[in-house]
Structure formats: C-alpha cells, structure tokens
Design a protein around this motif. Structure first.
Motif, PDB file in Angstrom:
ATOM      1  N   ILE A 224      42.430  35.363  10.244  1.00 13.17           N
ATOM      2  CA  ILE A 224      43.229  34.157  10.472  1.00 13.17           C
ATOM      3  C   ILE A 224      44.634  34.328   9.915  1.00 13.17           C
ATOM      4  O   ILE A 224      45.623  33.949  10.541  1.00 13.17           O
ATOM      5  N   SER A 225      44.720  34.906   8.736  1.00 11.00           N
ATOM      6  CA  SER A 225      46.003  35.169   8.085  1.00 11.00           C
ATOM      7  C   SER A 225      45.793  36.318   7.116  1.00 11.00           C
ATOM      8  O   SER A 225      44.729  36.946   7.093  1.00 11.00           O
ATOM      9  N   GLU A 226      46.794  36.568   6.298  1.00  7.93           N
ATOM     10  CA  GLU A 226      46.658  37.639   5.315  1.00  7.93           C
ATOM     11  C   GLU A 226      45.646  37.307   4.228  1.00  7.93           C
ATOM     12  O   GLU A 226      45.170  38.204   3.535  1.00  7.93           O
ATOM     13  N   ILE A 227      45.310  36.035   4.085  1.00 12.01           N
ATOM     14  CA  ILE A 227      44.403  35.644   3.000  1.00 12.01           C
ATOM     15  C   ILE A 227      43.052  35.124   3.500  1.00 12.01           C
ATOM     16  O   ILE A 227      42.115  34.983   2.719  1.00 12.01           O
ATOM     17  N   TRP A 228      42.929  34.823   4.801  1.00 13.90           N
ATOM     18  CA  TRP A 228      41.685  34.300   5.356  1.00 13.90           C
ATOM     19  C   TRP A 228      41.150  35.249   6.430  1.00 13.90           C
ATOM     20  O   TRP A 228      41.903  35.753   7.254  1.00 13.90           O
ATOM     21  N   ALA A 229      39.818  35.462   6.416  1.00 16.92           N
ATOM     22  CA  ALA A 229      39.167  36.293   7.428  1.00 16.92           C
ATOM     23  C   ALA A 229      37.790  35.735   7.756  1.00 16.92           C
ATOM     24  O   ALA A 229      37.101  35.192   6.879  1.00 16.92           O
ATOM     25  N   ILE A 230      37.390  35.861   9.024  1.00 12.37           N
ATOM     26  CA  ILE A 230      36.089  35.383   9.484  1.00 12.37           C
ATOM     27  C   ILE A 230      35.355  36.536  10.169  1.00 12.37           C
ATOM     28  O   ILE A 230      35.934  37.250  10.997  1.00 12.37           O
ATOM     29  N   ASN A 231      34.086  36.707   9.827  1.00 12.24           N
ATOM     30  CA  ASN A 231      33.216  37.681  10.486  1.00 12.24           C
ATOM     31  C   ASN A 231      32.000  36.951  11.024  1.00 12.24           C
ATOM     32  O   ASN A 231      31.439  36.078  10.338  1.00 12.24           O
ATOM     33  N   GLY A 232      31.571  37.309  12.225  1.00  9.99           N
ATOM     34  CA  GLY A 232      30.423  36.628  12.805  1.00  9.99           C
ATOM     35  C   GLY A 232      29.552  37.542  13.641  1.00  9.99           C
ATOM     36  O   GLY A 232      30.038  38.503  14.245  1.00  9.99           O
ATOM     37  N   ARG A 233      28.271  37.245  13.649  1.00  5.91           N
ATOM     38  CA  ARG A 233      27.310  37.933  14.517  1.00  5.91           C
ATOM     39  C   ARG A 233      26.217  36.946  14.879  1.00  5.91           C
ATOM     40  O   ARG A 233      25.631  36.312  14.005  1.00  5.91           O
ATOM     41  N   ILE A 234      25.928  36.800  16.173  1.00  3.95           N
ATOM     42  CA  ILE A 234      24.873  35.907  16.611  1.00  3.95           C
ATOM     43  C   ILE A 234      24.108  36.576  17.752  1.00  3.95           C
ATOM     44  O   ILE A 234      24.718  37.246  18.601  1.00  3.95           O
ATOM     45  N   GLY A 235      22.793  36.435  17.734  1.00  5.91           N
ATOM     46  CA  GLY A 235      22.007  37.118  18.748  1.00  5.91           C
ATOM     47  C   GLY A 235      20.587  36.633  18.838  1.00  5.91           C
ATOM     48  O   GLY A 235      20.196  35.628  18.224  1.00  5.91           O
ATOM     49  N   LEU A 236      19.799  37.361  19.608  1.00  9.83           N
ATOM     50  CA  LEU A 236      18.385  37.082  19.800  1.00  9.83           C
ATOM     51  C   LEU A 236      17.574  38.285  19.360  1.00  9.83           C
ATOM     52  O   LEU A 236      18.001  39.433  19.522  1.00  9.83           O
ATOM     53  N   ARG A 237      16.393  38.015  18.828  1.00  8.81           N
ATOM     54  CA  ARG A 237      15.502  39.106  18.427  1.00  8.81           C
ATOM     55  C   ARG A 237      14.082  38.799  18.868  1.00  8.81           C
ATOM     56  O   ARG A 237      13.694  37.638  19.052  1.00  8.81           O
ATOM     57  N   GLN A 238      13.301  39.857  19.030  1.00 16.98           N
ATOM     58  CA  GLN A 238      11.884  39.726  19.382  1.00 16.98           C
ATOM     59  C   GLN A 238      11.078  40.698  18.529  1.00 16.98           C
ATOM     60  O   GLN A 238      11.493  41.835  18.309  1.00 16.98           O
TER      61      GLN A 238
END
Length: 386
Positions: A224-238
């Motif tokens: 987002i900026s030099e001081i803010w960061a976002i990481n994401g992972r979303i999925g399906l599992r079986q």
C-alpha cells in the motif's frame, strides 16, 4: 543423521578446496529460565516448576557468487527442578543450500530434528502431559525460474518422516509437492496461483491410515505504501482418507473445505505491527488430519537504541478436518516482553506469558502463568576468504 551432517561438511570442504570462496563459522547460545505455575495445562491438580533450556548451535556457511550452503548443528537441553523425568537432550542438524543462475534458482534443504512432544503440543495435540520424543527427517528440493520480467514459477517438494519414542502417538510419513505461478501486475501489486498435492501415511498398532490432500489457492501481495503491506491467499482444499483396520476392514471418508492466509504488516520509525488470520490443515500425531483456524497479532516499539518493548497474542481453534461437529480445542496466549540489546551480539529478554486452553471432549478449561528470562548470545565467529 550424523552421517547427513558429516556428508554436508565434506561437501562444503570439497567445494572450498576446488574454488575460491568465503566461509564462516559462527554460533549462538540462548539460555532461558522460566517459572510456570501449570506446566501440564491441567484445570485441577496443577503442577508448578522451574524450567531451564539452552540451545548451543554451531553454524558453518560457505558462499560463492552464486552458491550458498549453511550447515547448522546443535542440541536443545531441557532441565526441570522438580519434574526431572521431563529432562531431555535433543540434537538437530540442518543443511540449507541454494544455487543461482541469472534466471533460475535451485535449492535443497535437509534436516534431522529431535524434540519433545510437549514443545509441539500447541500446534499439534494440545497434550502437555505425555513426555515423548519425536524424531523428524526432512528432505526438501526446490526450483524457481524467471519466465519474463513479470512472470516466475516455483516448484518445491518435501518429504517428512516422523517417529515417536513412545506408543502414545502415531508414526507418520508425508510427501507434498507445490507449484506456484506469480505475475507482477504493477510495481506494488503481484498475484498468482498455487497448486499443491500431498499424501500422509500413519502407522498405528491396530490400524493404518492413508490420507491424500489437494489444494488450489489464489495469492496476492500489495504494498500500500512504504510502511503498509498486505499479503493474501485464499483457496479450496480436499482431503480423502482411507483407514484400514486390523481385520482388513476399510473406512473411507472425504472432506472439502477452504484455505486462507491473510496478513497486514506495518513498519515505521520505531513502531512495527503484524496481524494475520489463517485456516490450514496439518497431520496430527494422533493419526488424524487437523484443521486449524488461527489469529495472530504482534506490536513492537523501540524505546531507545538498546531497549524494545513488544506484545504478541495468538488464538487458535483445532478440530478434525473430517467432521465439523467433532470435538475441538481452543488455545489462547498473550506475551508482553522487554528486550535489552546491551551489546551488538548479546541481548537480555524479560517476558510474561498467559495461556488458556479449552477442550470440548472432556470440558477441560486450563490456564497458566509463566515468567521467562532469556539471554541471546551470537558468536561472531571466524571468517575466511580464499
């Protein structure tokens, strides 16, 4: 696994003898002392004790322009004042290596780790009573390749073999292979897709269990900026499970669910903060596949050049992946701490930990209070260039 460590050392020496290189020998020593008023996490008949732990570690590193190899060896020594039958001395060996070219990277990690089952109870069974030693062997090769300026792929595989010193837990072996594709959409944002497949076999006295797992996830990272960061992972599992009894009877079951890993980080001047929420599955030492929901939060402020205050908190719910109505375990902990870096390679930490565990199958509701003092010392070691 001593042979594994010796092989790694000989491999490093052979390369050093052939090519000009830089190598180093460093070490660390981190003795800790704590008082816990409920070491077994019981709701009745609580037992308090003093516990000390020390982990002397030697690390040998070798490096060229495109090669890095590190071998770590050491022991974890646990001592208790009253509950001396819990005393343990557990060795560990880790070999991490990477070879890089202009567009590709090859890696190989090997390890052998012995540890107390009580030290793994939070992530595994929640059983702080049973004193067993787990021995885990791991082999993990990996490969990454830069397809273009914006696209890259990553492939890794891992094999684990885990055995216990007592019959209270199930021995197991696991294999998982993962492939990722990442695309840099903008300077601040990249995303991709991850696919993994794995197998876990549990060996028990009266039955054997064979579990297959599959997962597909979409991943992203946004600065987002030099001081803010976002990481994401979303999925399906079986997960598909096949359990074979002593009479040859076979019980099959299957479950489909979601996977999630989302984190936000902040770092500015003297303050840092991290928040994460995740849902994942992992094999349990009881011969089952567990699903975990976790929430973690940590805050830190540098009070001066040498003094840092922090607080971390974690909440976790654990249940069987095959039955949403099954017994579940809830675990919560919060740890404020103060760390003093009085030398460039030495620090002293003082912390307090509160934890609570609730188990639905027997109605247990236990908590404990722990005071901890830790000294971290990193030996600068020897550095040689040839």
């Amino acid at each position: 696994m001593i042979k594994l460590a010796l092989t790694g050392i000989l491999f490093i020496i052979s390369i050093i003898n052939v090519q000009a290189a830089q190598w180093s020998l460093t070490g660390s020593l981190n003795p800790s002392f704590e008082y816990d008023d409920n070491i077994f996490m019981r709701d009745t008949n609580k037992v308090s004790d003093f516990h000390s732990q020390i982990t002397p570690t030697l690390k040998t590193s070798y490096g060229l322009e495109n090669v890095d190899i590190t071998l770590s060896t050491g022991y974890t020594v646990d001592r208790y004042d009253k509950s001396r039958y819990l005393d343990q001395e557990n060795p560990f060996y880790r070999l991490n290596s990477i070879y890089q070219t202009e567009r590709s990277s090859w890696g190989l990690d090997l390890s052998y780790i012995e540890s107390s089952s009580r030290s793994e109870a939070v992530e595994d069974t929640g059983d702080f009573e049973t004193n067993s030693t787990s021995s885990t062997k791991m082999v993990s090769p990996s490969f990454s390749y830069q397809l273009s300026e914006r696209d890259s792929i990553f492939i890794s595989g891992s094999y684990y073999e885990r055995k216990f010193s007592t019959i209270d837990f199930s021995d197991s072996e696991s294999f998982i292979i993962t492939t990722n594709w990442q695309h840099q959409f903008t300077e601040r944002f990249n995303g991709g897709i991850s696919i993994s497949a794995g197998n876990t076999k549990f060996n028990e006295d009266k039955s054997n269990t064979d579990d297959d797992s599959y997962n597909i996830s979409f991943t992203s990272m946004y600065n987002i900026s030099e001081i803010w960061a976002i990481n994401g992972r979303i999925g399906l599992r079986q997960v598909n499970s096949e359990k074979t009894g002593t009479l040859g009877d076979i019980d099959k079951s299957s479950d489909v669910g979601s996977s999630l890993d989302f984190s936000v980080s902040y770092s500015h001047d003297v303050d840092t903060a991290n928040f994460s929420i995740a849902r994942s599955i992992s094999p349990s030492s009881t011969g089952d596949i567990n699903e975990h929901d976790t929430i973690d939060l940590s805050l830190s402020r540098q009070l001066s050049e040498t003094l840092t205050a922090s607080i971390s908190s974690s909440y976790q719910e654990t249940r069987s992946a095959f039955d949403n109505l099954s017994d579940n375990r809830k675990y919560f902990s919060v740890t404020p701490s103060l760390n003093w870096n009085f030398r460039h390679n030495t620090s002293l930490g003082l912390s307090y930990r509160y934890r609570n565990q609730k188990e639905s199958f027997d109605g247990t509701n236990a908590d404990s209070n722990t005071l901890m003092l830790t000294l971290n010392y990193n030996w600068d070691g020897l550095h040689v260039s040839r």
